[in-house]
Scaffold this motif. Structure first.
Motif, PDB file in Angstrom:
ATOM      1  N   ILE A   1       0.873  -1.187   0.000  1.00 43.18           N
ATOM      2  CA  ILE A   1       0.000   0.000   0.000  1.00 43.18           C
ATOM      3  C   ILE A   1       0.906   1.232   0.000  1.00 43.18           C
ATOM      4  O   ILE A   1       1.559   1.532   0.999  1.00 43.18           O
ATOM      5  CB  ILE A   1      -0.953  -0.036   1.216  1.00 43.18           C
ATOM      6  N   ARG A   2       0.956   1.905  -1.142  1.00 41.56           N
ATOM      7  CA  ARG A   2       1.907   3.008  -1.316  1.00 41.56           C
ATOM      8  C   ARG A   2       1.453   4.288  -0.620  1.00 41.56           C
ATOM      9  O   ARG A   2       2.257   5.069  -0.129  1.00 41.56           O
ATOM     10  CB  ARG A   2       2.109   3.298  -2.808  1.00 41.56           C
ATOM     11  N   HIS A   3       0.138   4.527  -0.635  1.00 45.27           N
ATOM     12  CA  HIS A   3      -0.351   5.776  -0.038  1.00 45.27           C
ATOM     13  C   HIS A   3      -0.493   5.606   1.464  1.00 45.27           C
ATOM     14  O   HIS A   3      -1.586   5.534   2.003  1.00 45.27           O
ATOM     15  CB  HIS A   3      -1.688   6.178  -0.658  1.00 45.27           C
ATOM     16  N   PHE A   4       0.663   5.503   2.100  1.00 41.26           N
ATOM     17  CA  PHE A   4       0.686   5.354   3.556  1.00 41.26           C
ATOM     18  C   PHE A   4       1.331   6.601   4.145  1.00 41.26           C
ATOM     19  O   PHE A   4       2.395   7.031   3.697  1.00 41.26           O
ATOM     20  CB  PHE A   4       1.486   4.106   3.957  1.00 41.26           C
ATOM     21  N   PHE A   5       0.682   7.190   5.134  1.00 40.26           N
ATOM     22  CA  PHE A   5       1.160   8.446   5.686  1.00 40.26           C
ATOM     23  C   PHE A   5       1.451   8.291   7.171  1.00 40.26           C
ATOM     24  O   PHE A   5       0.583   7.965   7.965  1.00 40.26           O
ATOM     25  CB  PHE A   5       0.142   9.550   5.414  1.00 40.26           C
ATOM     26  N   GLU A   6       2.709   8.530   7.484  1.00 32.28           N
ATOM     27  CA  GLU A   6       3.228   8.275   8.835  1.00 32.28           C
ATOM     28  C   GLU A   6       2.749   9.314   9.852  1.00 32.28           C
ATOM     29  O   GLU A   6       2.248  10.377   9.492  1.00 32.28           O
ATOM     30  CB  GLU A   6       4.759   8.300   8.801  1.00 32.28           C
ATOM     31  N   VAL A   7       2.982   8.986  11.094  1.00 31.83           N
ATOM     32  CA  VAL A   7       2.780   9.882  12.228  1.00 31.83           C
ATOM     33  C   VAL A   7       3.355  11.266  11.914  1.00 31.83           C
ATOM     34  O   VAL A   7       4.513  11.359  11.508  1.00 31.83           O
ATOM     35  CB  VAL A   7       3.513   9.286  13.459  1.00 31.83           C
ATOM     36  N   GLY A   8       2.555  12.292  12.042  1.00 29.50           N
ATOM     37  CA  GLY A   8       3.042  13.650  11.817  1.00 29.50           C
ATOM     38  C   GLY A   8       2.662  14.225  10.474  1.00 29.50           C
ATOM     39  O   GLY A   8       2.731  15.441  10.271  1.00 29.50           O
ATOM     40  N   ARG A   9       2.253  13.369   9.517  1.00 30.26           N
ATOM     41  CA  ARG A   9       1.865  13.909   8.214  1.00 30.26           C
ATOM     42  C   ARG A   9       0.530  14.642   8.313  1.00 30.26           C
ATOM     43  O   ARG A   9       0.323  15.642   7.644  1.00 30.26           O
ATOM     44  CB  ARG A   9       1.800  12.777   7.170  1.00 30.26           C
TER      45      ARG A   9
ATOM     46  N   PHE B   1       1.390  23.009   8.990  1.00 31.55           N
ATOM     47  CA  PHE B   1       2.387  23.338  10.017  1.00 31.55           C
ATOM     48  C   PHE B   1       3.498  24.184   9.386  1.00 31.55           C
ATOM     49  O   PHE B   1       3.858  25.265   9.868  1.00 31.55           O
ATOM     50  CB  PHE B   1       2.964  22.027  10.571  1.00 31.55           C
ATOM     51  N   LEU B   2       4.025  23.692   8.252  1.00 31.41           N
ATOM     52  CA  LEU B   2       5.134  24.367   7.582  1.00 31.41           C
ATOM     53  C   LEU B   2       4.734  25.775   7.139  1.00 31.41           C
ATOM     54  O   LEU B   2       5.471  26.744   7.339  1.00 31.41           O
ATOM     55  CB  LEU B   2       5.553  23.519   6.371  1.00 31.41           C
ATOM     56  N   GLN B   3       3.549  25.873   6.558  1.00 32.21           N
ATOM     57  CA  GLN B   3       3.080  27.179   6.096  1.00 32.21           C
ATOM     58  C   GLN B   3       2.929  28.136   7.284  1.00 32.21           C
ATOM     59  O   GLN B   3       3.254  29.325   7.183  1.00 32.21           O
ATOM     60  CB  GLN B   3       1.738  27.007   5.382  1.00 32.21           C
ATOM     61  N   ALA B   4       2.467  27.605   8.403  1.00 31.58           N
ATOM     62  CA  ALA B   4       2.297  28.438   9.595  1.00 31.58           C
ATOM     63  C   ALA B   4       3.646  28.887  10.142  1.00 31.58           C
ATOM     64  O   ALA B   4       3.793  30.010  10.630  1.00 31.58           O
ATOM     65  CB  ALA B   4       1.514  27.679  10.660  1.00 31.58           C
ATOM     66  N   VAL B   5       4.650  28.015  10.031  1.00 28.11           N
ATOM     67  CA  VAL B   5       5.996  28.374  10.472  1.00 28.11           C
ATOM     68  C   VAL B   5       6.564  29.461   9.563  1.00 28.11           C
ATOM     69  O   VAL B   5       7.022  30.511  10.009  1.00 28.11           O
ATOM     70  CB  VAL B   5       6.933  27.136  10.459  1.00 28.11           C
ATOM     71  N   GLN B   6       6.495  29.207   8.246  1.00 22.77           N
ATOM     72  CA  GLN B   6       7.141  30.112   7.289  1.00 22.77           C
ATOM     73  C   GLN B   6       6.491  31.488   7.243  1.00 22.77           C
ATOM     74  O   GLN B   6       7.140  32.478   6.950  1.00 22.77           O
ATOM     75  CB  GLN B   6       7.154  29.456   5.913  1.00 22.77           C
ATOM     76  N   SER B   7       5.213  31.554   7.523  1.00 21.24           N
ATOM     77  CA  SER B   7       4.501  32.826   7.423  1.00 21.24           C
ATOM     78  C   SER B   7       4.554  33.645   8.705  1.00 21.24           C
ATOM     79  O   SER B   7       4.081  34.776   8.741  1.00 21.24           O
ATOM     80  CB  SER B   7       3.041  32.555   7.092  1.00 21.24           C
ATOM     81  N   GLY B   8       5.076  33.045   9.776  1.00 18.23           N
ATOM     82  CA  GLY B   8       5.109  33.764  11.051  1.00 18.23           C
ATOM     83  C   GLY B   8       3.846  33.592  11.877  1.00 18.23           C
ATOM     84  O   GLY B   8       3.761  34.080  13.009  1.00 18.23           O
ATOM     85  N   VAL B   9       2.853  32.906  11.328  1.00 22.01           N
ATOM     86  CA  VAL B   9       1.607  32.696  12.065  1.00 22.01           C
ATOM     87  C   VAL B   9       1.865  31.868  13.329  1.00 22.01           C
ATOM     88  O   VAL B   9       1.338  32.157  14.400  1.00 22.01           O
ATOM     89  CB  VAL B   9       0.559  32.012  11.150  1.00 22.01           C
ATOM     90  N   LEU B  10       2.704  30.862  13.202  1.00 21.85           N
ATOM     91  CA  LEU B  10       2.956  30.016  14.357  1.00 21.85           C
ATOM     92  C   LEU B  10       3.665  30.797  15.464  1.00 21.85           C
ATOM     93  O   LEU B  10       3.355  30.632  16.649  1.00 21.85           O
ATOM     94  CB  LEU B  10       3.775  28.780  13.963  1.00 21.85           C
ATOM     95  N   ALA B  11       4.579  31.659  15.056  1.00 20.37           N
ATOM     96  CA  ALA B  11       5.287  32.475  16.048  1.00 20.37           C
ATOM     97  C   ALA B  11       4.285  33.325  16.830  1.00 20.37           C
ATOM     98  O   ALA B  11       4.364  33.440  18.063  1.00 20.37           O
ATOM     99  CB  ALA B  11       6.319  33.361  15.355  1.00 20.37           C
TER     100      ALA B  11
END
Ligand code: SF4
Lengths: 423, 165
Positions: free
Chosen positions: A91-99, A333-343
């Motif tokens: 099963i190729r479409h497997f998404f790990e913890v955190g995805r 998550f990444l978009q929130a980090v890069q945009s400063g929203v997470l900060a």
């Protein structure tokens, strides 16, 4: 003869027929099927069928999202069993913890496309209506049967049309409109039915907002829900998709079991009180009720714009109660980090967790104490849903969650938004 | 024609009171699962039910979560048929797939009381109760076949040549 609803067209297509009507029983071959942490339990049913291997493994997706990272040894064993199974069955479409959460990840990966049919072992599989797909939740035995033979019987549901007109005011969201629909029509308002949304509000919604409507329709008793896909959806899918698709639209003379219209232009923020998602009142009626925890996340409202909306309210403030933020996916998550929203969220005092379901269904990362009230951006607040039967849970928009976190009680976010004129 | 004793319930009975969520991951054997049937709705049910008894309910029986145990708990308790004015959509599917016959009958619950008996005539698609005749809507042949085969899993087992579980 009358035209066809979206559900009639989509299920006829999935069954390889030229046409179908509500009430027909069809054997459908979904374009994608998926499950999550429940995949180990499904595997055990699958083994009982005697089937040699899963069919069409390329059309199966599995995410680990409901209790991630594993909070107990038992959860870890469950995840390990799923990993072994995924390897064994290719099963190729497997998404790990955190995805991230299944519905968000499958959308981001464009594993299902407009006009297609997706069945998931999860009740919020109505979610995929935002892409113009027919999405429906099924049980574990049904998923095991799909793994074994690739098709499943479905009764084509009658359809109900919900028309939304007007533009939402600032600080009011499509979550508020969804709650209003539930409040007006009740948790059985869409029972057995497929909901089709229409009206001029839809095209004013950002892509991140659109899934909220079909996602919340699981609380309405609906089998499925659909938004007509437009250019914005096609543009989103273009760089991500790996196959061609043909969007489907209902005919103008299709037959609906019921129609309902809501003008959202003067809608105020809404809130669902404990312990049912249709126990909805205007927020203004309960301003000031104390809350000890605010939760921003889930497949309903854990996307980038939800985090951004909360940050907009929270900038320059400190929270007075616990604020738990769980992005719906690693991309969010990444978009929130890069945009400063997470900060901005962390500066305001938020505790941020691994992308996934978080405390939505009471597994971990934010289970309330019995005497603590939570205001949550999730979709259901049944008694005990967050793990503690006595703890009251309110459902609201990300704006309301953020404003309430600042105040330590239910609060109107519009007072915290730049450019707001006091009423 | 078969004769059945009935247990009668009202509208909007959800899956949480049919089979409490707190047991979904801990109880595994049919006996254990049957022992908690309708625990939060009718404490007399699990100890009083006899094989062949049927449920007669109002609107929206089995609304809420898609948990299959809300159907299997009744199946293991020996209930072969559930009659309701309407069913939760996922519950109806689960009945078929677990081999319990779901019968949509809008009025029956108004005419009978717990402990009374009714007669079910499958061939004639009729229920006789309180001196009246109630029609049973027919199911499509493919759904009927799953039901008569005992549900989805036994059907697959026959297909894949697996004799027993
Ligand atoms: S976030 Fe909540 S509602 Fe969404 S899939 Fe996870 S547990 Fe279900």
């Amino acid at each position: 003869m009358n035209g066809y609803t979206f559900a009639e067209k989509a299920l006829a297509r999935a069954a390889g027929l030229s046409a179908a009507r509500a009430g027909d029983i069809l054997d459908v071959q979904p374009d994608l099927i998926f499950s999550h942490d429940n995949s180990a339990a499904i595997r055990r049913i699958f083994e009982q069928t005697g089937a040699p291997a899963v069919v069409r493994p390329e059309r199966i997706a599995i995410t680990l999202d409901h209790a991630v990272p594993a909070p107990t040894t038992q959860h870890a064993q469950n995840h390990a069993e799923i990993r072994r199974w995924v390897q064994e069955q290719h099963i190729r479409h497997f998404f790990e913890v955190g995805r991230g959460i299944c519905h968000q990840v499958i959308s981001e990966e464009a594993l299902v496309l407009p006009g297609e049919t997706i069945l998931g072992a999860d009740s919020h599989s109505t979610h995929y209506g935002w892409l113009g797909a027919f999405g429906m939740g099924i049980g574990r035995t049904e998923m095991a049967a799909l793994w074994a033979v690739g098709e499943l019987w479905l009764r084509v549901p009658e359809s109900m049309k919900i028309t939304l007109n007007g533009k939402l005011q600032r600080g009011v969201t499509i979550k508020d409109a969804s709650l209003r629909i539930l409040g007006d029509l009740g948790v059985a308002g869409g029972q057995y039915r497929a909901v089709e949304f229409a009206g001029d509000t839809l095209s004013t919604l950002a892509l991140d907002e659109r899934p909220v409507l079909p996602n919340m329709m699981a609380e309405f008793g609906a089998m499925s829900a659909y938004l007509p896909p437009d250019q914005a959806v096609f543009d989103y899918l273009e760089p991500r998709r790996t196959r061609a698709y043909t969007p489907l639209y209902p005919d103008h003379d299709a037959i609906y079991a019921e129609e309902y219209t809501l003008d959202v232009s003067n809608l105020e923020p809404q809130i669902a009180l404990p312990h049912q998602p249709d126990n909805v009142v205007p927020l203004s009626e309960v301003i000031g009720q104390p809350v000890q925890q605010a939760f921003l996340g889930t497949c309903t409202n854990g996307r980038f714009e939800d985090l951004q909306a909360a940050a907009e309210v929270l900038r320059g403030h400190r929270v007075r109660c616990r604020l738990v933020v769980i992005p719906a996916s690693s991309q969010v998550f990444l978009q929130a980090v890069q945009s400063g929203v997470l900060a901005a969220l962390v500066e305001a005092g938020a505790a941020v967790g691994t992308p996934g379901c978080g405390p939505c269904m009471g597994n971990h990362m934010g289970i309330p104490s019995p005497d603590e009230a939570t205001v949550s951006s999730a979709n259901r607040n049944f008694r005990g849903r967050m793990g503690t039967p006595d703890a009251p849970v309110y459902l609201a928009s990300p704006y309301v969650v953020a404003a309430s976190a600042i105040c330590g009680h239910l609060a109107d976010p519009r007072e915290f938004l730049p450019g707001h004129n006091p009423l | 024609m078969t004769v059945h004793r009935v247990w009668v319930y009202g509208d909007n009975v959800n899956t949480d009171v049919i089979f409490p969520g707190k047991y979904t991951y801990t109880l595994k054997t049919p006996e254990e699962i049957a022992a908690h049937a309708l625990e939060d709705l009718d404490p007399a049910f699990a100890s009083g039910v006899r094989p062949g008894d049927v449920i007669v309910a109002g609107r929206n029986w089995g609304s809420g979560s898609s948990r299959e145990q809300a159907v299997t708990t009744l199946k293991y308790a020996g209930v072969p048929v559930i009659i309701a004015a309407s069913f939760g959509g996922l519950y109806f599917r689960n009945c078929i797939n677990q081999g319990i016959w779901p019968v949509v009958c809008p009025d029956l619950s108004q005419w009978v009381q717990t402990g009374e008996t009714i007669e079910i005539n499958r061939q004639a698609e009729q229920i006789l109760a309180a001196g009246r005749v109630f029609a049973i809507p027919s199911l499509s042949p493919s759904v009927q076949a799953i039901l008569e085969g005992g549900g989805l899993l036994p059907m697959l087992q026959r297909r894949f040549g697996k004799v027993d579980t």
